[in-house]
Design a protein around this motif. Sequence first.
Motif, PDB file in Angstrom:
ATOM      1  N   ALA A  43       0.829  -1.208   0.000  1.00  0.00           N
ATOM      2  CA  ALA A  43       0.000   0.000   0.000  1.00  0.00           C
ATOM      3  C   ALA A  43       0.867   1.263   0.000  1.00  0.00           C
ATOM      4  O   ALA A  43       0.542   2.245  -0.677  1.00  0.00           O
ATOM      5  N   ALA A  44       1.966   1.233   0.731  1.00  0.00           N
ATOM      6  CA  ALA A  44       2.870   2.386   0.737  1.00  0.00           C
ATOM      7  C   ALA A  44       3.467   2.598  -0.651  1.00  0.00           C
ATOM      8  O   ALA A  44       3.584   3.723  -1.125  1.00  0.00           O
ATOM      9  N   GLY A  45       3.818   1.505  -1.323  1.00  0.00           N
ATOM     10  CA  GLY A  45       4.347   1.610  -2.680  1.00  0.00           C
ATOM     11  C   GLY A  45       3.330   2.157  -3.654  1.00  0.00           C
ATOM     12  O   GLY A  45       3.667   2.910  -4.580  1.00  0.00           O
ATOM     13  N   ALA A  46       2.076   1.806  -3.451  1.00  0.00           N
ATOM     14  CA  ALA A  46       1.003   2.268  -4.344  1.00  0.00           C
ATOM     15  C   ALA A  46       0.680   3.745  -4.152  1.00  0.00           C
ATOM     16  O   ALA A  46       0.010   4.342  -4.993  1.00  0.00           O
ATOM     17  N   SER A  47       1.153   4.346  -3.079  1.00  0.00           N
ATOM     18  CA  SER A  47       0.840   5.753  -2.802  1.00  0.00           C
ATOM     19  C   SER A  47       1.513   6.721  -3.773  1.00  0.00           C
ATOM     20  O   SER A  47       1.071   7.855  -3.919  1.00  0.00           O
ATOM     21  N   GLY A  48       2.596   6.286  -4.397  1.00  0.00           N
ATOM     22  CA  GLY A  48       3.327   7.172  -5.296  1.00  0.00           C
ATOM     23  C   GLY A  48       4.359   8.043  -4.592  1.00  0.00           C
ATOM     24  O   GLY A  48       5.112   8.757  -5.232  1.00  0.00           O
ATOM     25  N   LEU A  49       4.391   7.994  -3.273  1.00  0.00           N
ATOM     26  CA  LEU A  49       5.354   8.761  -2.482  1.00  0.00           C
ATOM     27  C   LEU A  49       6.609   7.923  -2.232  1.00  0.00           C
ATOM     28  O   LEU A  49       6.556   6.695  -2.272  1.00  0.00           O
ATOM     29  N   PRO A  50       7.740   8.573  -1.941  1.00  0.00           N
ATOM     30  CA  PRO A  50       8.919   7.807  -1.529  1.00  0.00           C
ATOM     31  C   PRO A  50       8.617   7.058  -0.231  1.00  0.00           C
ATOM     32  O   PRO A  50       7.866   7.546   0.617  1.00  0.00           O
ATOM     33  N   VAL A  51       9.191   5.880  -0.086  1.00  0.00           N
ATOM     34  CA  VAL A  51       8.930   5.051   1.093  1.00  0.00           C
ATOM     35  C   VAL A  51      10.248   4.792   1.816  1.00  0.00           C
ATOM     36  O   VAL A  51      11.201   4.293   1.219  1.00  0.00           O
ATOM     37  N   ASN A  52      10.294   5.139   3.093  1.00  0.00           N
ATOM     38  CA  ASN A  52      11.449   4.866   3.945  1.00  0.00           C
ATOM     39  C   ASN A  52      11.085   3.712   4.862  1.00  0.00           C
ATOM     40  O   ASN A  52      10.168   3.825   5.671  1.00  0.00           O
ATOM     41  N   VAL A  53      11.804   2.607   4.737  1.00  0.00           N
ATOM     42  CA  VAL A  53      11.543   1.432   5.561  1.00  0.00           C
ATOM     43  C   VAL A  53      12.676   1.308   6.571  1.00  0.00           C
ATOM     44  O   VAL A  53      13.839   1.154   6.197  1.00  0.00           O
ATOM     45  N   LYS A  54      12.328   1.407   7.850  1.00  0.00           N
ATOM     46  CA  LYS A  54      13.335   1.222   8.890  1.00  0.00           C
ATOM     47  C   LYS A  54      13.588  -0.272   9.053  1.00  0.00           C
ATOM     48  O   LYS A  54      12.654  -1.063   9.120  1.00  0.00           O
ATOM     49  N   THR A  55      14.850  -0.640   9.132  1.00  0.00           N
ATOM     50  CA  THR A  55      15.222  -2.042   9.275  1.00  0.00           C
ATOM     51  C   THR A  55      14.992  -2.489  10.709  1.00  0.00           C
ATOM     52  O   THR A  55      15.479  -1.857  11.642  1.00  0.00           O
TER      53      THR A  55
END
Length: 83
Positions: A17-29
């Motif tokens: 869903a975050a990818g589908a937003s069109g915004l950059p996505v920051n994933v904390k490890t």
Amino acid sequence: MIQIPAFLCRQTDLLVAAGASGLPVNVKTGQFMAPADMAYAVEKVRAGGGERVLLTERGTTFGYHDLVVDFRFPGRGCARWRR
């Protein structure tokens, strides 16, 4: 930018869903994840259409593949530990 908290970094529906937003996505490890395991999180964001993915490394405290709450304590449930 959408930031995914470390404890939710393996939640497929959230990453897609975050990818589908069109915004950059920051994933904390997550501290329990090996660096190579984060490739799966990137794949999930890209599966949703996200092209701009950042990974934030937080270091490891507990070793890879172990959650903070780890019930594999060797004596857990043994009669000798009960009082």
